[in-house]
Design an enzyme around this catalytic site. Structure first.
Site, mmCIF file in Angstrom:
data_model
loop_
_atom_site.group_PDB
_atom_site.id
_atom_site.type_symbol
_atom_site.label_atom_id
_atom_site.label_comp_id
_atom_site.label_asym_id
_atom_site.label_seq_id
_atom_site.Cartn_x
_atom_site.Cartn_y
_atom_site.Cartn_z
ATOM 1 N N GLU A 64 0.405 -1.142 0.085
ATOM 2 C CA GLU A 64 -0.308 -0.442 -0.261
ATOM 3 C C GLU A 64 0.689 1.269 0.375
ATOM 4 O O GLU A 64 0.573 1.869 -0.645
ATOM 5 C CB GLU A 64 -1.212 0.026 1.229
ATOM 6 C CG GLU A 64 -1.718 -0.802 1.119
ATOM 7 C CD GLU A 64 -3.164 -0.951 0.189
ATOM 8 O OE1 GLU A 64 -3.280 -0.165 -0.474
ATOM 9 O OE2 GLU A 64 -3.899 -1.626 -0.139
ATOM 10 N N ARG A 123 0.720 4.072 -3.440
ATOM 11 C CA ARG A 123 0.203 4.987 -3.307
ATOM 12 C C ARG A 123 1.363 6.317 -2.853
ATOM 13 O O ARG A 123 1.104 7.449 -3.657
ATOM 14 C CB ARG A 123 -0.935 4.964 -1.949
ATOM 15 C CG ARG A 123 -1.850 3.840 -2.396
ATOM 16 C CD ARG A 123 -3.024 3.654 -1.209
ATOM 17 N NE ARG A 123 -4.162 3.038 -0.670
ATOM 18 C CZ ARG A 123 -5.362 3.006 -0.428
ATOM 19 N NH1 ARG A 123 -6.024 3.824 -0.343
ATOM 20 N NH2 ARG A 123 -5.781 1.542 0.102
ATOM 21 N N ASP A 127 -4.379 -9.938 -8.367
ATOM 22 C CA ASP A 127 -4.764 -9.047 -9.706
ATOM 23 C C ASP A 127 -3.799 -8.040 -9.874
ATOM 24 O O ASP A 127 -2.888 -8.259 -11.364
ATOM 25 C CB ASP A 127 -5.864 -8.030 -9.407
ATOM 26 C CG ASP A 127 -5.635 -7.305 -7.652
ATOM 27 O OD1 ASP A 127 -4.518 -7.433 -7.148
ATOM 28 O OD2 ASP A 127 -6.274 -6.315 -7.083
ATOM 29 N N GLU A 180 -12.441 0.540 -10.746
ATOM 30 C CA GLU A 180 -12.110 -0.901 -11.705
ATOM 31 C C GLU A 180 -12.548 -1.066 -12.561
ATOM 32 O O GLU A 180 -12.172 -0.571 -13.902
ATOM 33 C CB GLU A 180 -11.608 -2.153 -10.795
ATOM 34 C CG GLU A 180 -10.549 -2.480 -9.427
ATOM 35 C CD GLU A 180 -10.853 -1.858 -8.383
ATOM 36 O OE1 GLU A 180 -12.006 -1.494 -8.272
ATOM 37 O OE2 GLU A 180 -9.563 -1.365 -8.166
HETATM 38 C C1 DMJ Z 1 -5.989 0.786 -4.993
HETATM 39 O O1 DMJ Z 1 -5.210 0.974 -3.970
HETATM 40 C C2 DMJ Z 1 -5.547 0.242 -6.410
HETATM 41 O O2 DMJ Z 1 -5.999 -0.329 -7.906
HETATM 42 C C3 DMJ Z 1 -5.033 -1.599 -5.742
HETATM 43 O O3 DMJ Z 1 -4.374 -2.284 -6.892
HETATM 44 C C4 DMJ Z 1 -6.104 -2.392 -5.138
HETATM 45 N N1 DMJ Z 1 -7.396 -1.461 -4.769
HETATM 46 C C5 DMJ Z 1 -7.097 -0.164 -4.504
HETATM 47 C C6 DMJ Z 1 -8.662 0.003 -4.745
HETATM 48 O O4 DMJ Z 1 -9.764 -0.378 -5.213
#
Ligand code: DMJ
Length: 619
Positions: free
Chosen positions: A246, A250, A379, A513
């Protein structure tokens, strides 16, 4: 040897009458006197006797620059050398006297004052270092890659919609600024700050996540305020455990994009500083990083719930883009080496049916449970394989192969069609399918569209169709709810299609998404339905998520009226609003030939093989 034999001038006190203590004190005093006399003599010899200069220049200062100059100059002569030596001596004398005065001065100060002075000098030095680039960063000749900002679309309706999204960003930002400035996120209903433990005690997630969105929307006053906050307050020297993934996507991602868009050094410096703080996470027997890291101690561990102490595919597999750029911007190969090693470990492992399980033990280098997902836990690993290739100006052939091979395995094992013809990506549990698709999985439509062009020519069309089908399914998951917002997960079993059946899967937390996929599909097809679908989402967000203090997630998208969860996620500003804005922008705004989005929608420039389009280190 007894002291008396060393001191011939010692007065001979009556040892019998004097106490042992007073006798020792006297001796000490005399010893001190003699010692002082000896030191004075030595100084006298050094500074005042004529021959002592030879001693100085010939022995103690043999390698000093002063001496080198006087000896090697072509014009050096005996008389010149004598004059030089005289000057040297004068200087040494002056320095010595100055040092004595300073020492005397210091000894007269209270310890607290001395400490404060040391701290001031230390912080001055640190500031000097930072203003010179910090972290010993190479000097870079910055130039902005194309398309950092856009222009108004010609079509009036599109222009209006784009402007509307900018207003939404303003509302989200203003709420955060007013009620939660400096906190990680905003609670827009209760109008206060919110902190998730993903960031430990690092602060300002919304500020860093939103920087690039503010820039591309040309909200420069807000961007400047955010920049100032970063300069003054963003602090990674915290004794707290953070999520490596995270914080990377971010904070590192946000700072990197802010740097590439604005050219402001502070962002490069902070990104590299944070990147360095994350490096201890890789100290495992295999080099597969821990999920959690204490930034102060450098001690890492994995989520307690993860199968047998495993690291998570989507976490350790989503560092590549940022770390490659950290190497570019810092000149340090270590970042790139760490992520390339992850590839190496994965390449050595057998993949069940060609699939990548979500869990991998960083100690043994063996898979944990054989669960596979293109949604949560898996993912962005797949996303980063493709984007590593694209970001490398299509030179990373290994990344390319890994992506297309993985996609083939996903198609064969996970992608299914419902009885009414909706294509979905299921989850795989040790060979058994769970017919559920997460909101997170909906990013895959965009990913597959982005990769379709690079696929072998006989597969390009098929992959575009697949991407379009996934976009349609995800749109259905929104359309089949009361609030017209998508649930966290939807199922294709028990007689339902694209609907959440479990209460704990009915929430919507402002995730991006589905809109991300619309944006990619629009760019590649220009089919107006994607803008329409995006606009439907805008209307739903305005109607059900907008509150006075900002935007909030909702607990149940099937309920007739929204129950707010009171969190404005930082990714709402980083991703959801950015992708919406780009959906209504022309294609030359952050064009795909020049920019690749990290998984948090932070645009990173393609690293050109011919070195154009990237900041170059000045020789
Ligand atoms: C985001 O922090 C990023 O897209 C991550 O890859 C997956 N989840 C969240 C948003 O849903």
């Amino acid at each position: 040897m007894p002291v008396a034999t060393l001191l011939p001038f010692t007065a001979t006190p009556s040892r019998k009458s004097a106490s042992p203590t007073s006798f020792r004190l006297t001796e000490k005093f005399i010893l001190l006197l003699v010692f002082s006399a000896f030191i004075t003599l030595c100084f006298g010899a050094i500074f005042f006797l004529p021959d002592s200069s030879k001693l100085l220049s010939g022995v103690f200062f043999r390698s000093s620059p002063v001496e080198t100059n006087t000896r090697t100059g072509p014009e050096s002569s005996d008389s010149g050398s004598a004059a030089n030596e005289e000057r040297n001596l004068d200087k040494i004398k002056r320095d010595h006297e100055k040092a004595l005065l300073e020492a005397k001065d210091t000894l007269q100060k209270a310890p607290g004052v001395i400490k404060a002075e040391i701290l001031t000098v230390k912080s001055q030095l640190a500031n000097d270092r930072l203003s010179q680039g910090g972290n010993n960063l190479p000097v870079i000749n910055y130039h902005r890659p194309p398309g950092a900002t856009g222009h108004d679309p010609v079509d009036p309706e599109t222009k209006e919609r784009r402007a509307k999204i900018k207003q939404m960003m303003k509302h989200a930002w203003d709420g955060y600024r007013r009620y939660a400035w400096g906190s990680n996120e905003l609670r827009p209903v209760s109008k206060q700050g919110h902190s998730s433990n993903l960031f430990g005690s690092i602060k300002g997630a919304t500020i860093v996540d939103a920087l690039d969105t503010l820039f591309i929307m040309e909200m420069f006053d807000e961007f400047d305020a955010a920049t100032e906050w970063v300069e003054k307050n963003l602090d990674f020297n915290v004794n707290a455990e953070i999520s490596v993934f995270e914080v990377n996507i971010r904070f590192v991602g946000g700072l990197l994009s802010a740097y590439y868009l604005s050219g402001k050094e502070v962002f490069r410096r902070k990104a590299v500083e944070l990147g360095e703080k994350l490096l201890p996470a890789f100290k495992t027997p295999t080099g597969i990083p821990w999920a959690l890291l204490n930034l102060k101690s450098g001690i890492g561990r994995n989520w307690p719930w993860a199968s047998g102490g495993s690291s998570i595919l989507a976490e350790y597999g989503t560092l590549h883009l940022e770390f490659m750029h950290l190497s570019v911007l810092s000149g340090k190969p270590e970042f790139a080496q760490k992520v390339m090693n992850i590839r190496k470990v994965l390449n050595r492992l057998d993949k069940p049916q060609g699939l990548y399980p979500n869990y991998l033990n960083p100690n043994s280098g063996q898979w944990g449970q054989h669960h596979v997902s293109v949604g949560g836990l898996g993912d962005s690993f797949y996303e980063y394989l493709l984007k590593a290739w694209l970001m490398s100006d299509k030179t990373d052939e290994e990344g390319k192969k890994l992506y297309y091979d993985a996609l083939q395995a996903i198609e064969a094992n996970l992608i299914r069609k419902s009885s009414s013809g909706l294509t979905y990506i299921a989850e795989w549990k040790g060979g058994l399918l769970e017919h559920k698709m997460g909101h997170l999985t909906c990013f895959a439509g965009g990913m597959i569209a982005l990769g379709a062009d690079g696929a072998p020519s006989d597969k390009t069309g098929h992959q575009m169709e697949l991407a379009a089908e996934i976009a349609r399914t995800c749109h259905e998951s929104y359309a089949r709810t009361a609030l017209k917002l998508g649930p966290e997960a939807f199922r294709f079993d028990g007689g339902v299609e694209a609907i959440a059946t479990r209460q704990n899967e009915k929430y919507f937390i402002l995730r991006p998404e589905v809109i991300e996929t619309y944006m990619y599909m629009w760019r590649f097809t220009h089919d107006p339905k994607y803008r329409e679908w995006g606009w439907e989402a805008v209307k739903a967000l305005e109607q059900h998520c907008k509150v006075e203090g900002g935007y909030s997630g909702v607990r149940d998208v099937y309920a007739s009226s929204p129950s707010h969860d009171d969190v404005q996620q930082s990714f709402y500003l980083a991703e959801t609003l950015k992708y919406l804005y780009l959906l209504f922008s022309d294609d030359d705004h952050l064009p795909f030939e020049h920019w690749v989005f990290n998984t948090e929608a932070h645009p990173l420039p393609v690293i050109r093989k011919d070195q154009t389009d990237r900041p170059n280190e000045v020789e």
